[in-house]
Each structure stands twice: as structure tokens, then as C-alpha cells.
Design an enzyme around this catalytic site. Structure first.
Site, PDB file in Angstrom:
ATOM      1  N   GLU A 136       8.042  16.685   8.337  1.00  0.00           N
ATOM      2  CA  GLU A 136       9.502  15.691   8.032  1.00  0.00           C
ATOM      3  C   GLU A 136       9.553  16.131   6.801  1.00  0.00           C
ATOM      4  O   GLU A 136      10.712  16.014   6.755  1.00  0.00           O
ATOM      5  CB  GLU A 136       8.024  14.096   7.931  1.00  0.00           C
ATOM      6  CG  GLU A 136       8.442  13.904   9.852  1.00  0.00           C
ATOM      7  CD  GLU A 136       7.419  12.128   9.102  1.00  0.00           C
ATOM      8  OE1 GLU A 136       7.223  11.662  10.386  1.00  0.00           O
ATOM      9  OE2 GLU A 136       7.229  11.691   8.585  1.00  0.00           O
ATOM     10  N   SER A 180      -6.630   5.769   2.262  1.00  0.00           N
ATOM     11  CA  SER A 180      -6.710   6.989   2.017  1.00  0.00           C
ATOM     12  C   SER A 180      -5.698   7.655   1.212  1.00  0.00           C
ATOM     13  O   SER A 180      -4.801   6.705   0.613  1.00  0.00           O
ATOM     14  CB  SER A 180      -6.459   7.984   3.346  1.00  0.00           C
ATOM     15  OG  SER A 180      -4.722   7.142   4.002  1.00  0.00           O
ATOM     16  N   ARG A 229      -5.960  13.844   4.394  1.00  0.00           N
ATOM     17  CA  ARG A 229      -5.840  12.215   3.393  1.00  0.00           C
ATOM     18  C   ARG A 229      -7.476  12.249   4.260  1.00  0.00           C
ATOM     19  O   ARG A 229      -8.266  12.280   4.788  1.00  0.00           O
ATOM     20  CB  ARG A 229      -4.700  11.489   3.641  1.00  0.00           C
ATOM     21  CG  ARG A 229      -3.132  11.591   4.197  1.00  0.00           C
ATOM     22  CD  ARG A 229      -2.710  10.325   4.252  1.00  0.00           C
ATOM     23  NE  ARG A 229      -2.932   9.385   3.443  1.00  0.00           N
ATOM     24  CZ  ARG A 229      -2.160   9.560   2.061  1.00  0.00           C
ATOM     25  NH1 ARG A 229      -1.372  10.241   2.446  1.00  0.00           N
ATOM     26  NH2 ARG A 229      -2.481   8.208   1.100  1.00  0.00           N
ATOM     27  N   GLY A 281       0.747  -1.225   0.019  1.00  0.00           N
ATOM     28  CA  GLY A 281       0.147  -0.210   0.070  1.00  0.00           C
ATOM     29  C   GLY A 281       0.950   1.225   0.157  1.00  0.00           C
ATOM     30  O   GLY A 281       2.318   1.405   0.224  1.00  0.00           O
ATOM     31  N   HIS A 302      23.422   0.821  31.449  1.00  0.00           N
ATOM     32  CA  HIS A 302      24.601   1.827  31.382  1.00  0.00           C
ATOM     33  C   HIS A 302      26.201   1.962  30.384  1.00  0.00           C
ATOM     34  O   HIS A 302      26.026   0.638  30.392  1.00  0.00           O
ATOM     35  CB  HIS A 302      25.003   2.451  32.117  1.00  0.00           C
ATOM     36  CG  HIS A 302      25.468   3.302  32.987  1.00  0.00           C
ATOM     37  ND1 HIS A 302      25.124   4.920  32.789  1.00  0.00           N
ATOM     38  CD2 HIS A 302      26.994   4.011  32.763  1.00  0.00           C
ATOM     39  CE1 HIS A 302      25.992   5.810  32.525  1.00  0.00           C
ATOM     40  NE2 HIS A 302      27.059   4.762  32.864  1.00  0.00           N
ATOM     41  N   VAL A 324      -2.385  18.484   3.585  1.00  0.00           N
ATOM     42  CA  VAL A 324      -3.586  19.505   4.627  1.00  0.00           C
ATOM     43  C   VAL A 324      -3.795  17.955   4.917  1.00  0.00           C
ATOM     44  O   VAL A 324      -5.205  18.693   5.140  1.00  0.00           O
ATOM     45  CB  VAL A 324      -4.104  20.493   3.744  1.00  0.00           C
ATOM     46  CG1 VAL A 324      -3.728  21.645   3.373  1.00  0.00           C
ATOM     47  CG2 VAL A 324      -4.258  19.899   1.910  1.00  0.00           C
ATOM     48  N   THR A 335      -8.804  -0.228   2.310  1.00  0.00           N
ATOM     49  CA  THR A 335      -8.506   0.391   1.077  1.00  0.00           C
ATOM     50  C   THR A 335      -7.642   1.748   0.975  1.00  0.00           C
ATOM     51  O   THR A 335      -6.995   2.507   0.328  1.00  0.00           O
ATOM     52  CB  THR A 335     -10.099   1.127   0.218  1.00  0.00           C
ATOM     53  OG1 THR A 335     -11.027   1.278   0.800  1.00  0.00           O
ATOM     54  CG2 THR A 335     -10.747  -0.122  -0.307  1.00  0.00           C
TER      55      THR A 335
END
Length: 471
Positions: A190, A149, A274, A45, A447, A272, A147
Site C-alpha cells: 500500500e 501491536s 507486527r 490507537g 444498473h 515485515v 493493547t
């Protein structure tokens, strides 16, 4: 090839092979169901092909490029650092190919039948799948619709030419000299920051009063600070109004406080939000599936729609559009079909933004916990108090834990800083298992590691921090 118009019988039809659909198909097959998965595009997808994975590959490359330019902090001299963006794109495409190939192997290994093509409901129990070569009809007992966006396209800014959606922005042949980004949400932040690190002059136009509006301002202020370091101009409280483009550049007109201004760049990226893929030829209206006014399918706590044997998951149902949310819902739906008592519980679904620094959140924020009626105590432990983060030259950030006063039950956490996307998993587990501050504080962390910050934050909220002075 189907002879005549006879229907083939299957247990479960999955429509959409993204991180929701393919996970649902695999889980259903594991539970003994005969599964067909249909997708008109690539396996994996949007996430694997045009979203999560390719964007993170490019972001990782941008981090490497910036790190090389600033290696002098470690006493390492690197001169004339350059980027061959064509090779960067080859790297990204290689990552995508490897991941989608892995999905294909997983589906085959779980004996899931795959059909590359369109799907259209004939009625509540039958669907036709078709491409240029064949058009078989299937009769199914259950169906999972996944399905996904697509980017929202605004009328004043139609995609094409120098006006880009996130898909085109991930496939530019070279680093643009300049870019305008409309929308300062997670995708705009991003990709805008990524291109800025590669050397683009980036301008972000955001209608709200800050970028990444869904996160606390004490987190986003660190992101904004780093954005400005690389030369990003952030214009908030602005309304983008129109764009004009030619074969070389695009000019955007926008208004701030009633004053009209304009900015010109090589490209305009519009991010802006989906919209759910529930329209088109799938035929959801034909079978009478209940949807809301925004096109989201109405479902119950198992993903079951108004037609009991049809389920919907991922970006086409309400909630955050997150790949891991879709995968989670896919498992629940597959298990519900098999008669298991699985239900969705969104309490522990983390939200992550791969900006610099990274931001992550799980459970309640302090304000949300108070709104829910909890008496809370909270505290932030800074990255600057952690030896590992300082030695990596990334001392910016903090881990904040929100807990219930009295019991110490952990209600939520927010992290901004290096590897925040990975560190949030421990706190998600803590909330899921009903852990307290003491449980986390008494867990010995190796650590020097970034994970110690989580332990120190728990100790801080309890009132006895070791590596900072309690106030």
C-alpha cells in the site's frame, strides 16, 4: 485524585483505546457496565492515528493526483499537475483529528471514563493507572486487554534516521525521490504504491515469490502489473541483509539466488509484520496470564484468557491483525462479560488491501474449500463486462465466487478491482446468512453499478451468465 492508596471500584477495565478497546468499552457501557478505558497514547490507537485512517487518506490523495495526470482519457486537458505534499499532510492530519475527536465524543456519550496514561496490574483484580499527574488504583470485576501491536524491528535495520517504520513513513514532510521497501505484504504494498504514484522511485524487496502472498496470484498479478506501470521495481525471492545510511541516503545490501546486490534510495521503509504489545510494564507475567511463544495471549471462543474474568482481543491474540477483527472481538468480550452467549466466528471476516486495484477476500478460497472437503464450483466475472466499471475507465479486475456444488451454498469470494473493499460486504453477508448462488442472482441490482458484477458472478457460477459467453 485518590486519597491515600484506596482502590476505586469499577465493573470493567479496558486497556487500550484502539478499534478493539474503544468498541469494547462502548458496548460494555451500553450493557450497563461501569467502564474505565486506559491508553498511554491517543484515542483510536494505531488504526486511527498511525495506521488505517492516515494511510487511506494519503492513498486517496495519491489516487486523485494520478487521476488528474491521466484525465486526458476523458477528454480533459490538465497541464503541469503538481502536489503540495505539506497540504496533503494537512488533509491527512485533519481526517485523523476528526475521527479521533469522534471517538472521544462516543466514549463521553456512553459515559465511559477515560484515563490517559499507563496501566500496570497489581494482581488479578486490581490495576494502577498513572501519568505525570496522578496514579489512582482500580479494583475491577472484569478486564479487557486490547493493547494492540507495533512494527517488528529487525536488528540489521534499526528504526531511526532514514530507516522508517510505517509510522514515520506516513509523516514525511515531502515526497522522497526514491524509497526502498523491505516486505511486500499489505503495508509495504500500500505505502510503496502510494509513494510511487506521488512520484517516488520505489523498490520492493520481498523474500517470497510474490507481493501480497496471502492473496491468490490471479489477484496479485493485477496489482503487480499496476505497480510496474508506475515504475516500481519488485525484487522477489530476495533476502535483505544490511543497510548503511548517512544524512542523505541509505544503501541496502540484499541477495538473490546467492548473488549479493545493493540498492540506494532516500529512505528505507521496513514492513515485515507486527508484534503484540504484551511485554513491558503491563505486568501480564505478574498475574500469570497464559501466552504462546510469540507473545500472543491464549483465549477461548469468547476472548476469555486463562484468568476467567480477564479477556484479550485484537492484535494480542492469534489471527489476522485487522482493525475490524479487533472491534468484533471487543463486542463479543463485552457481551460475554454481561452473560450473553456471544462467541467469535471468523468465517465472515473480510481481508482487504487498499492497493491499486484493491483486493478483498471473505470466507474460503477455492483451494481452501477443497481442503475442507467441499465439492465446489467457482467462477470469475470480469469488470470489463460491467458498464459502470468501463465508464469509470477502470475495467481491470474480477469478482470470483466459490460455492458448494449441488446446494449452491456460497462458501467464499475474492474480488480485485475498483471498490473491491466495499463490494466484498455483500458477499460477507451472503456467507453469514447462508445464502446460495440463486439468492444473490435473484437479487435485483441497480444498473449501472459495480454491484451488478456480484450478481453476474453468481449467474456465471450457476451456468447462465448474461454479459459474457459461458465456456
Amino acid at each position: 485524585m485518590v486519597v491515600g492508596d484506596a482502590s476505586l471500584d469499577i465493573d470493567t477495565l479496558v486497556i487500550g483505546a484502539g478499534p478493539g478497546g474503544y468498541v469494547a468499552a462502548i458496548r460494555a457501557a451500553q450493557l450497563g457496565q461501569k467502564v474505565l478505558i486506559v491508553d498511554k497514547s491517543e484515542l483510536g490507537g494505531v488504526c486511527l492515528n498511525r495506521g488505517c485512517i492516515p494511510s487511506k487518506a494519503l492513498i486517496a490523495a495519491a489516487h486523485q493526483f494520478e487521476s488528474a495526470k491521466h484525465a486526458d482519457a476523458f477528454g480533459i486537458s490538465v497541464e503541469n499537475v503538481t502536489v503540495d505534499f505539506a497540504k496533503t499532510q494537512e488533509f491527512k492530519n485533519g481526517v485523523v483529528k476528526k475521527m479521533t475527536g469522534g471517538v472521544a465524543g462516543l466514549l463521553k456519550g456512553n459515559k465511559v471514563e477515560v484515563f490517559n496514561g499507563e496501566c500496570m496490574f497489581i494482581n488479578e483484580n486490581e490495576a494502577r493507572v498513572f501519568n505525570d499527574h496522578e496514579s489512582p488504583r482500580y479494583r475491577f470485576k472484569n478486564c479487557i486487554i486490547a493493547t494492540g501491536s507495533r512494527p517488528i524491528e529487525l536488528k540489521p535495520f534499526p528504526f531511526g534516521g532514514r530507516i522508517l517504520s510505517s509510522t514515520e513513513a506516513l509523516n514525511l514532510p515531502e515526497v522522497p525521490k526514491s524509497m526502498i521497501v523491505i516486505g511486500g505484504g499489505y503495508i509495504g504494498a500500500e505505502l510503496g504504491q502510494m509513494y510511487s504514484k506521488f512520484g517516488s522511485k520505489v523498490t520492493i524487496i520481498e523474500g517470497l515469490d510474490s507481493v501480497l502472498a496471502g492473496f491468490d496470484k490471479d489477484m496479485t498479478s493485477l496489482v503487480t502489473k499496476n505497480m510496474k506501470k508506475t515504475g516500481i521495481e519488485i525484487i522477489t525471492g530476495a533476502k535483505a541483509e544490511s543497510a548503511e545510511q548517512n544524512d542523505k541516503e541509505v544503501t541496502v545490501k540484499y541477495s538473490v539466488n546467492g548473488e549479493t546486490k545493493e540498492v540506494t534510495a532516500d529512505y528505507l521503509l521496513v514492513t515485515v509484520g507486527r508484534r503484540p504489545n504484551t511485554d513491558g510494564e503491563l505486568g501480564l507475567d505478574l498475574i500469570g496470564l497464559d501466552m504462546d511463544e510469540r507473545g500472543f495471549v491464549k483465549v477461548d471462543h469468547q476472548g476469555r484468557t486463562s484468568i476467567p474474568h480477564i479477556f484479550a482481543i485484537g492484535d494480542i491474540v492469534s489471527g489476522l491483525a485487522l482493525a475490524h477483527k479487533a472491534s468484533y472481538e471487543g463486542k463479543v468480550a463485552a457481551e460475554a462479560i454481561s452473560g450473553m452467549p456471544s462467541v467469535v466466528d471468523y468465517k465472515c471476516i473480510p481481508a482487504v488491501v487498499f492497493t491499486d486495484p484493491e483486493c478483498s477476500s471473505v470466507g474460503y478460497t477455492e483451494a481452501q474449500a477443497k481442503e475442507k472437503g467441499h465439492k465446489v464450483k467457482a467462477g470469475k466475472f470480469p469488470y470489463a463486462g460491467n458498464g459502470r466499471s468501463v465508464s469509470l475507465n477502470h475495467p481491470e479486475g474480477f469478482v470470483k465466487i466459490v460455492a458448494e456444488e449441488g446446494t449452491g451454498l456460497i462458501l467464499g469470494a475474492q474480488i480485485v478491482g475498483l471498490e473491491a473493499s466495499n463490494l466484498i460486504a455483500e458477499l460477507g453477508l451472503a456467507i453469514e446468512m447462508g445464502a446460495t448462488l440463486e439468492d444473490v442472482a435473484l437479487t435485483i441490482h441497480a444498473h449501472p453499478t459495480l454491484g451488478e458484477i456480484v450478481m453476474e458472478a453468481a449467474e456465471l457460477v450457476m451456468g447462465h451468465p448474461i454479459h459474457i459467453i459461458a465456456r
